[in-house]
Design a protein around this motif. Structure first.
Motif, PDB file in Angstrom:
ATOM      1  N   MET A 175       0.845  -1.194   0.000  1.00  0.00           N
ATOM      2  CA  MET A 175       0.000   0.000   0.000  1.00  0.00           C
ATOM      3  C   MET A 175       0.886   1.252   0.000  1.00  0.00           C
ATOM      4  O   MET A 175       1.809   1.367   0.815  1.00  0.00           O
ATOM      5  CB  MET A 175      -0.938   0.015   1.213  1.00  0.00           C
ATOM      6  CG  MET A 175      -1.842   1.250   1.274  1.00  0.00           C
ATOM      7  SD  MET A 175      -3.083   1.185   2.610  1.00  0.00           S
ATOM      8  CE  MET A 175      -4.434   0.357   1.750  1.00  0.00           C
ATOM      9  N   PRO A 176       0.620   2.207  -0.893  1.00  0.00           N
ATOM     10  CA  PRO A 176       1.375   3.465  -0.885  1.00  0.00           C
ATOM     11  C   PRO A 176       1.088   4.276   0.374  1.00  0.00           C
ATOM     12  O   PRO A 176      -0.016   4.207   0.931  1.00  0.00           O
ATOM     13  CB  PRO A 176       0.844   4.196  -2.125  1.00  0.00           C
ATOM     14  CG  PRO A 176       0.168   3.156  -2.959  1.00  0.00           C
ATOM     15  CD  PRO A 176      -0.356   2.144  -1.990  1.00  0.00           C
ATOM     16  N   LEU A 177       2.071   5.055   0.795  1.00  0.00           N
ATOM     17  CA  LEU A 177       1.929   5.859   2.011  1.00  0.00           C
ATOM     18  C   LEU A 177       0.712   6.774   1.948  1.00  0.00           C
ATOM     19  O   LEU A 177      -0.029   6.898   2.933  1.00  0.00           O
ATOM     20  CB  LEU A 177       3.200   6.684   2.232  1.00  0.00           C
ATOM     21  CG  LEU A 177       3.191   7.624   3.438  1.00  0.00           C
ATOM     22  CD1 LEU A 177       3.127   6.843   4.748  1.00  0.00           C
ATOM     23  CD2 LEU A 177       4.429   8.527   3.422  1.00  0.00           C
ATOM     24  N   ALA A 178       0.490   7.415   0.826  1.00  0.00           N
ATOM     25  CA  ALA A 178      -0.621   8.364   0.710  1.00  0.00           C
ATOM     26  C   ALA A 178      -1.971   7.692   0.892  1.00  0.00           C
ATOM     27  O   ALA A 178      -2.946   8.341   1.296  1.00  0.00           O
ATOM     28  CB  ALA A 178      -0.569   9.084  -0.631  1.00  0.00           C
ATOM     29  N   GLU A 179      -2.058   6.378   0.603  1.00  0.00           N
ATOM     30  CA  GLU A 179      -3.302   5.646   0.820  1.00  0.00           C
ATOM     31  C   GLU A 179      -3.456   5.232   2.283  1.00  0.00           C
ATOM     32  O   GLU A 179      -4.565   5.049   2.772  1.00  0.00           O
ATOM     33  CB  GLU A 179      -3.364   4.405  -0.080  1.00  0.00           C
ATOM     34  CG  GLU A 179      -3.309   4.718  -1.568  1.00  0.00           C
ATOM     35  CD  GLU A 179      -4.508   5.517  -2.052  1.00  0.00           C
ATOM     36  OE1 GLU A 179      -5.539   5.540  -1.351  1.00  0.00           O
ATOM     37  OE2 GLU A 179      -4.412   6.131  -3.128  1.00  0.00           O
ATOM     38  N   ILE A 180      -2.320   5.068   2.968  1.00  0.00           N
ATOM     39  CA  ILE A 180      -2.371   4.806   4.414  1.00  0.00           C
ATOM     40  C   ILE A 180      -2.846   6.053   5.126  1.00  0.00           C
ATOM     41  O   ILE A 180      -3.729   6.015   5.975  1.00  0.00           O
ATOM     42  CB  ILE A 180      -0.982   4.382   4.930  1.00  0.00           C
ATOM     43  CG1 ILE A 180      -0.590   3.023   4.343  1.00  0.00           C
ATOM     44  CG2 ILE A 180      -0.965   4.317   6.471  1.00  0.00           C
ATOM     45  CD1 ILE A 180       0.821   2.607   4.661  1.00  0.00           C
ATOM     46  N   ASP A 181      -2.257   7.192   4.743  1.00  0.00           N
ATOM     47  CA  ASP A 181      -2.706   8.472   5.306  1.00  0.00           C
ATOM     48  C   ASP A 181      -2.241   9.612   4.409  1.00  0.00           C
ATOM     49  O   ASP A 181      -1.050   9.729   4.091  1.00  0.00           O
ATOM     50  CB  ASP A 181      -2.172   8.684   6.720  1.00  0.00           C
ATOM     51  CG  ASP A 181      -2.721   9.956   7.331  1.00  0.00           C
ATOM     52  OD1 ASP A 181      -3.917   9.986   7.676  1.00  0.00           O
ATOM     53  OD2 ASP A 181      -1.958  10.939   7.427  1.00  0.00           O
ATOM     54  N   GLU A 182      -3.162  10.445   4.023  1.00  0.00           N
ATOM     55  CA  GLU A 182      -2.880  11.560   3.119  1.00  0.00           C
ATOM     56  C   GLU A 182      -1.917  12.568   3.741  1.00  0.00           C
ATOM     57  O   GLU A 182      -1.044  13.118   3.055  1.00  0.00           O
ATOM     58  CB  GLU A 182      -4.197  12.246   2.741  1.00  0.00           C
ATOM     59  CG  GLU A 182      -4.061  13.287   1.655  1.00  0.00           C
ATOM     60  CD  GLU A 182      -5.396  13.879   1.245  1.00  0.00           C
ATOM     61  OE1 GLU A 182      -5.407  14.880   0.505  1.00  0.00           O
ATOM     62  OE2 GLU A 182      -6.442  13.332   1.673  1.00  0.00           O
ATOM     63  N   SER A 183      -2.055  12.816   5.036  1.00  0.00           N
ATOM     64  CA  SER A 183      -1.186  13.792   5.708  1.00  0.00           C
ATOM     65  C   SER A 183       0.276  13.340   5.703  1.00  0.00           C
ATOM     66  O   SER A 183       1.189  14.143   5.469  1.00  0.00           O
ATOM     67  CB  SER A 183      -1.640  14.018   7.152  1.00  0.00           C
ATOM     68  OG  SER A 183      -2.925  14.570   7.201  1.00  0.00           O
ATOM     69  N   LEU A 184       0.509  12.062   5.955  1.00  0.00           N
ATOM     70  CA  LEU A 184       1.871  11.540   5.944  1.00  0.00           C
ATOM     71  C   LEU A 184       2.449  11.585   4.534  1.00  0.00           C
ATOM     72  O   LEU A 184       3.633  11.895   4.344  1.00  0.00           O
ATOM     73  CB  LEU A 184       1.891  10.115   6.488  1.00  0.00           C
ATOM     74  CG  LEU A 184       1.650   9.987   7.995  1.00  0.00           C
ATOM     75  CD1 LEU A 184       1.375   8.532   8.365  1.00  0.00           C
ATOM     76  CD2 LEU A 184       2.840  10.517   8.781  1.00  0.00           C
ATOM     77  N   GLY A 185       1.612  11.293   3.535  1.00  0.00           N
ATOM     78  CA  GLY A 185       2.062  11.393   2.156  1.00  0.00           C
ATOM     79  C   GLY A 185       2.467  12.816   1.806  1.00  0.00           C
ATOM     80  O   GLY A 185       3.490  13.040   1.137  1.00  0.00           O
TER      81      GLY A 185
END
Length: 349
Positions: A175-185
């Motif tokens: 899973m891409p980081l931005a899909e885990i959490d938009e803020s972290l992406g």
């Protein structure tokens, strides 16, 4: 004054007040050689929680991360950032499935393929539930694992439902980081504006977003393996493997000696493994992904990739099964590799 103007003014006032809560941390870090200091664990945790809540101006977060990057993050700061991130992620909907291994993959490979992907898939073939996560930067001369995963026909998960399905069917999910959490992406993407990577790269390796039982961290810079292990101790993590891997990924470079740091059973241990290849076998800049699939199928054995996969599987298997001897880890790795489904890529390509 109109209602719209009143609302706009109130919103601006709230934003300024929230940003001012964060200003203190920029001041602590930026007061000059004699006045500046590092953050305490509690300060780092609060600062990170403010950033994740969206109540920090972009200029503030950029200044904050760059001030820390100049001198590098401390153990206390790393623990604080990670605690805040885990608490933030804990509030999200749980995945609802047990994860055996968290595998962050954020560095990218410069002139070789991501052989660690085969190591992860071989372990998953034996029933080990693995979640890999990462982030790509456009325009960099790197092979990111997400690119390889897409080209090889594997699924790039965009939802927790999809992630859970992949784990249930193949025991491996990315899973891409931005899909885990938009803020972290968005924090990672500050690199496009600032021109430099930030300590967020440490946080995403440490965060273990789906709270797996074990985690493997690949680092690049000398000393970061010690920082990670010391932070794991303070965080009370159960089982973590850290080492300086190929280009910063969790992949053993067979052409170099490697020092493995392990935090397990409340104790830190270090072990030195000698390089497996005495001669340079890398096919530098040959990034043809067929090298991965041919090696997996056994059609064409890759001398560099074969050792990279074997040593990486051995290191991770040692963590998962509580084995410390290099020789015993290699026996485990050979058994795991022999049991792989050689037709795996044929079924998805």
């Amino acid at each position: 004054m109109t209602d719209r103007a009143t609302t706009s003014k109130a919103t601006t006032s709230t934003t300024i007040r929230m940003s001012n809560d964060f200003t203190q941390y920029v001041k602590i870090l930026g007061r000059g050689k004699k006045g500046a200091r590092s953050l305490t664990l509690e300060e780092a945790e609060h600062a990170m929680s403010l950033m994740l809540s969206g109540n920090v101006a972009p200029e503030q977060s950029g200044a904050f991360w760059m001030l820390i990057r100049i001198r590098e993050e401390t153990v206390e700061e790393t623990v604080g950032f990670t605690k805040a991130t885990r608490q933030y992620l804990l509030k999200k909907q749980p995945l609802g499935i047990n994860i055996d291994l968290d595998w962050p993959a954020y560095a990218g490979k410069r002139n070789e393929l991501p052989w660690f992907l085969l190591a992860a898939l071989a372990l998953a073939n034996t029933g080990v539930n693995i979640v890999m996560h990462g982030h790509m930067f456009d325009g960099e001369n790197r092979m990111y694992v997400e690119h390889a995963i897409s080209k090889l026909g594997l699924v790039v998960c965009n939802s927790k439902g999809q992630l859970k399905h992949e784990l249930e069917t193949s025991h491996f999910a990315y899973m891409p980081l931005a899909e885990i959490d938009e803020s972290l992406g968005a924090m990672m993407d500050l690199k496009y504006v600032l021109g430099l990577r930030s300590p967020v790269n440490t946080v995403v390796r440490m965060m273990n977003p789906f709270f797996a039982n074990n985690s493997v961290h690949g680092v690049f810079h000398r000393g970061y393996d010690q920082l990670h292990l010391a932070a794991c101790e303070q965080l009370g993590d159960a089982s973590v493997l850290v080492f300086r891997g190929g280009n910063g990924e969790a992949e053993v470079n067979p052409e170099r000696d490697v020092t493995l740091g392990k935090w397990q059973d409340g104790m830190a241990t270090w072990s030195d493994w000698p390089k497996a290849e005495k001669e340079h076998k890398r096919l530098k800049d040959n990034l043809d992904l067929s090298r991965l699939t041919d090696h997996w199928r056994g059609d064409q054995l890759d001398q560099f990739g074969g050792q990279a996969v074997r040593q990486t599987v051995a290191s991770v298997a040692g963590l998962l099964y509580g084995v410390s001897s290099h020789e015993e880890c290699l026996v485990l790795a050979d058994d795991i590799w022999a049991r792989r489904d050689k037709g795996y890529f044929d079924s998805i390509l």
